[in-house]
Scaffold this motif. Structure first.
Motif, PDB file in Angstrom:
ATOM      1  N   ALA A  30       0.816  -1.215   0.000  1.00 27.35           N
ATOM      2  CA  ALA A  30       0.000   0.000   0.000  1.00 27.35           C
ATOM      3  C   ALA A  30       0.847   1.261   0.000  1.00 27.35           C
ATOM      4  N   ASP A  31       2.119   1.141   0.336  1.00 31.86           N
ATOM      5  CA  ASP A  31       3.012   2.288   0.419  1.00 31.86           C
ATOM      6  C   ASP A  31       3.783   2.424  -0.890  1.00 31.86           C
ATOM      7  N   ARG A  32       3.543   3.498  -1.624  1.00 27.03           N
ATOM      8  CA  ARG A  32       4.187   3.631  -2.930  1.00 27.03           C
ATOM      9  C   ARG A  32       5.689   3.852  -2.819  1.00 27.03           C
ATOM     10  N   LYS A  33       6.182   4.217  -1.635  1.00 21.61           N
ATOM     11  CA  LYS A  33       7.631   4.354  -1.454  1.00 21.61           C
ATOM     12  C   LYS A  33       8.320   2.992  -1.529  1.00 21.61           C
ATOM     13  N   CYS A  34       7.576   1.933  -1.187  1.00 26.05           N
ATOM     14  CA  CYS A  34       8.154   0.583  -1.148  1.00 26.05           C
ATOM     15  C   CYS A  34       7.469  -0.321  -2.168  1.00 26.05           C
ATOM     16  N   SER A  35       7.246   0.185  -3.354  1.00 18.66           N
ATOM     17  CA  SER A  35       6.406  -0.513  -4.323  1.00 18.66           C
ATOM     18  C   SER A  35       7.185  -1.381  -5.309  1.00 18.66           C
ATOM     19  N   HIS A  36       8.488  -1.620  -5.057  1.00 21.25           N
ATOM     20  CA  HIS A  36       9.272  -2.433  -5.982  1.00 21.25           C
ATOM     21  C   HIS A  36      10.060  -3.510  -5.236  1.00 21.25           C
ATOM     22  N   LEU A  37      10.321  -4.604  -5.944  1.00 22.23           N
ATOM     23  CA  LEU A  37      11.057  -5.744  -5.400  1.00 22.23           C
ATOM     24  C   LEU A  37      12.139  -6.181  -6.383  1.00 22.23           C
ATOM     25  N   ILE A  38      13.250  -6.691  -5.854  1.00 25.58           N
ATOM     26  CA  ILE A  38      14.218  -7.409  -6.690  1.00 25.58           C
ATOM     27  C   ILE A  38      13.790  -8.868  -6.694  1.00 25.58           C
ATOM     28  N   PRO A  80      10.889 -12.961  -4.543  1.00 25.38           N
ATOM     29  CA  PRO A  80      11.934 -11.980  -4.221  1.00 25.38           C
ATOM     30  C   PRO A  80      13.292 -12.656  -4.031  1.00 25.38           C
ATOM     31  N   VAL A  81      14.333 -11.985  -4.478  1.00 18.29           N
ATOM     32  CA  VAL A  81      15.693 -12.485  -4.288  1.00 18.29           C
ATOM     33  C   VAL A  81      16.033 -12.422  -2.804  1.00 18.29           C
ATOM     34  N   SER A  82      16.522 -13.527  -2.282  1.00 23.61           N
ATOM     35  CA  SER A  82      17.013 -13.554  -0.902  1.00 23.61           C
ATOM     36  C   SER A  82      18.430 -14.099  -0.908  1.00 23.61           C
ATOM     37  N   VAL A  83      19.265 -13.583  -0.036  1.00 19.02           N
ATOM     38  CA  VAL A  83      20.670 -13.983   0.012  1.00 19.02           C
ATOM     39  C   VAL A  83      21.037 -14.421   1.423  1.00 19.02           C
ATOM     40  N   ARG A  84      22.040 -15.277   1.496  1.00 18.01           N
ATOM     41  CA  ARG A  84      22.536 -15.766   2.783  1.00 18.01           C
ATOM     42  C   ARG A  84      23.783 -14.970   3.156  1.00 18.01           C
ATOM     43  N   ILE A  85      23.738 -14.379   4.329  1.00 22.85           N
ATOM     44  CA  ILE A  85      24.864 -13.594   4.832  1.00 22.85           C
ATOM     45  C   ILE A  85      25.402 -14.277   6.084  1.00 22.85           C
ATOM     46  N   TYR A  86      26.714 -14.445   6.145  1.00 21.39           N
ATOM     47  CA  TYR A  86      27.358 -15.058   7.308  1.00 21.39           C
ATOM     48  C   TYR A  86      28.037 -13.976   8.133  1.00 21.39           C
ATOM     49  N   SER A  87      27.885 -14.091   9.438  1.00 26.80           N
ATOM     50  CA  SER A  87      28.488 -13.078  10.298  1.00 26.80           C
ATOM     51  C   SER A  87      28.314 -13.476  11.757  1.00 26.80           C
ATOM     52  N   TYR A  88      28.875 -12.626  12.623  1.00 22.32           N
ATOM     53  CA  TYR A  88      28.671 -12.767  14.061  1.00 22.32           C
ATOM     54  C   TYR A  88      27.514 -11.869  14.487  1.00 22.32           C
ATOM     55  N   ASP A 142      19.167 -15.260   6.413  1.00 21.56           N
ATOM     56  CA  ASP A 142      18.459 -15.200   5.136  1.00 21.56           C
ATOM     57  C   ASP A 142      17.756 -13.850   5.072  1.00 21.56           C
ATOM     58  N   THR A 143      18.087 -13.052   4.074  1.00 22.50           N
ATOM     59  CA  THR A 143      17.569 -11.692   4.021  1.00 22.50           C
ATOM     60  C   THR A 143      17.133 -11.322   2.610  1.00 22.50           C
ATOM     61  N   GLU A 144      16.143 -10.438   2.539  1.00 21.28           N
ATOM     62  CA  GLU A 144      15.663  -9.906   1.266  1.00 21.28           C
ATOM     63  C   GLU A 144      15.948  -8.412   1.192  1.00 21.28           C
ATOM     64  N   PHE A 145      15.910  -7.878  -0.025  1.00 23.10           N
ATOM     65  CA  PHE A 145      16.184  -6.459  -0.245  1.00 23.10           C
ATOM     66  C   PHE A 145      14.886  -5.655  -0.202  1.00 23.10           C
ATOM     67  N   ASP A 146      14.910  -4.563   0.530  1.00 21.80           N
ATOM     68  CA  ASP A 146      13.795  -3.617   0.557  1.00 21.80           C
ATOM     69  C   ASP A 146      14.206  -2.353  -0.185  1.00 21.80           C
ATOM     70  N   LEU A 205      17.148   6.563  -4.038  1.00 18.45           N
ATOM     71  CA  LEU A 205      16.795   5.201  -3.652  1.00 18.45           C
ATOM     72  C   LEU A 205      17.618   4.763  -2.452  1.00 18.45           C
ATOM     73  N   ARG A 206      16.951   4.190  -1.476  1.00 21.98           N
ATOM     74  CA  ARG A 206      17.629   3.559  -0.346  1.00 21.98           C
ATOM     75  C   ARG A 206      17.330   2.066  -0.385  1.00 21.98           C
ATOM     76  N   VAL A 207      18.334   1.263  -0.073  1.00 25.87           N
ATOM     77  CA  VAL A 207      18.184  -0.190  -0.087  1.00 25.87           C
ATOM     78  C   VAL A 207      18.447  -0.717   1.320  1.00 25.87           C
ATOM     79  N   PHE A 208      17.466  -1.420   1.856  1.00 20.62           N
ATOM     80  CA  PHE A 208      17.568  -1.985   3.196  1.00 20.62           C
ATOM     81  C   PHE A 208      17.476  -3.508   3.111  1.00 20.62           C
ATOM     82  N   LEU A 209      17.746  -4.159   4.233  1.00 26.82           N
ATOM     83  CA  LEU A 209      17.680  -5.617   4.304  1.00 26.82           C
ATOM     84  C   LEU A 209      16.631  -6.035   5.323  1.00 26.82           C
ATOM     85  N   THR A 210      15.804  -7.004   4.939  1.00 34.38           N
ATOM     86  CA  THR A 210      14.792  -7.560   5.832  1.00 34.38           C
ATOM     87  C   THR A 210      15.178  -8.981   6.207  1.00 34.38           C
TER      88      THR A 210
END
Length: 320
Positions: free
Chosen positions: A59-67, A83-91, A232-236, A249-254
């Motif tokens: 419903a929010d046009r600011k977040c109306s696109h997906l990779i 949606p593209v999701s990627v695996r990130i390894y870390s502490y 496991d994270t997706e791009f916002d 454009l700002r890109v965040f991780l969910t």
């Protein structure tokens, strides 16, 4: 989920410390990876591998696109996006990933309720930089496709992820997700959830990799700061309009899933279990004489034999 590769390894495991490489290698058989599971290493490859699509329900046009993935080996139903999701390894650093995140039961603040976590390199600089480069490649790709500039490099240093606890929907609440309610006393204070149009998104999936390689769900209280995890994270994608009518454009991780590969307390125990040092210890002693009323320090080496001291020298034990 797709893996972030390095130049010499499809999982990027070769860049991590040797004691961490087995945990990453056990996550997948590199000889059986399919194309969609291998994140591209160049913009030219990424254009063929992924696409940017309009979000069908947001419903929010600011977040109306997906990779989204361009091709998948499974039959794709008409009108379904992956949606593209990627695996990130870390502490694991700071985190708040309970069922309702930071929500304080105030229904008027449902829009601000999030589950969140932050991760960092913790000394594995090359491996961490490689992952950041892949994430920034995805941000550059989205910027080029949407023709909206990025204000700066999106991912550097520590990475912060968050996930909305509630989603504002446009359809009637007939298929709303509701949390499991138990009548036992410990759930007597389950908060009242916000009414329509807010829908609870459910808990973040939290898993643990057991010593035999099996994976099982765990409660968030079993996570600790310093755990080595797979996220496991997706791009916002968020389009920002400034007061000067410019857009960027700002890109965040969910965060979608947390898999604990090595608990922090396991690392501490292994560090404490090092064999005792056999280094020889010698003490300097000063012997004084009073000949002719002159005090002359004379140093001698007092060598202690290696091995346990006599029982009379051990506190709590007495020679028989």
């Amino acid at each position: 989920m797709s893996f972030l590769p390095s130049s010499n390894h499809p999982l990027g495991a070769n860049l991590w410390a040797e004691d961490l490489q087995p945990f990453i290698n056990n996550c997948a058989n590199i000889h059986k990876l399919q194309q969609w599971e291998c994140f591209p290493t160049s913009l030219a490859h990424l254009v063929k591998w992924a696409s940017v699509a309009r979000h069908p329900t947001c419903a929010d046009r600011k977040c109306s696109h997906l990779i989204v993935y361009k091709t998948l080996p499974v039959p794709e139903p008409c009108g379904v996006l992956y949606p593209v999701s990627v695996r990130i390894y870390s502490y694991l650093n700071k985190f708040c990933v309970g069922k309702f995140g930071n929500w304080n039961s105030d229904c008027s603040k449902a829009a601000y309720a999030v589950q969140s976590l932050s991760i960092g390199s913790t000394g594995n600089t090359a491996a961490w930089r490689n992952q950041l480069e892949c994430l920034n490649l995805a941000a550059t790709f989205a910027s080029c496709i949407l023709k909206i500039p990025l204000p700066a490099i999106q991912f550097r240093g520590h990475v912060h992820m968050q996930r909305k606890v509630f989603t504002k929907v446009l359809h009637p609440p007939g298929d709303c997700v509701t949390p499991p309610v138990c009548n036992t006393p410990q759930n007597a204070h389950l908060p009242k959830l916000p009414d329509y149009p807010w829908v609870w998104n459910g808990p973040v999936e939290i898993l643990d990799c057991n010593s035999d390689g099996t994976i099982s769900p765990i409660h968030e209280v079993l996570l600790s700061r310093g755990d080595f995890v797979e996220i496991d994270t997706e791009f916002d994608l968020v389009v920002i309009w400034t007061h000067t009518s410019r857009t960027h454009l700002r890109v965040f991780l969910t965060c979608k899933q947390i898999l604990c590969l090595q608990a922090a307390h396991s690392v501490q125990i292994s560090n404490m279990a090092r064999p005792p040092s056999h280094t020889e210890i010698r003490h300097m002693r000063a012997n004084t004489t009073t000949e002719d009323h002159h005090t002359t320090p004379q140093f001698s080496l007092d060598q202690h034999e290696t091995g346990p001291p006599p029982s009379s020298q051990v506190p709590g034990l007495f020679a028989e």
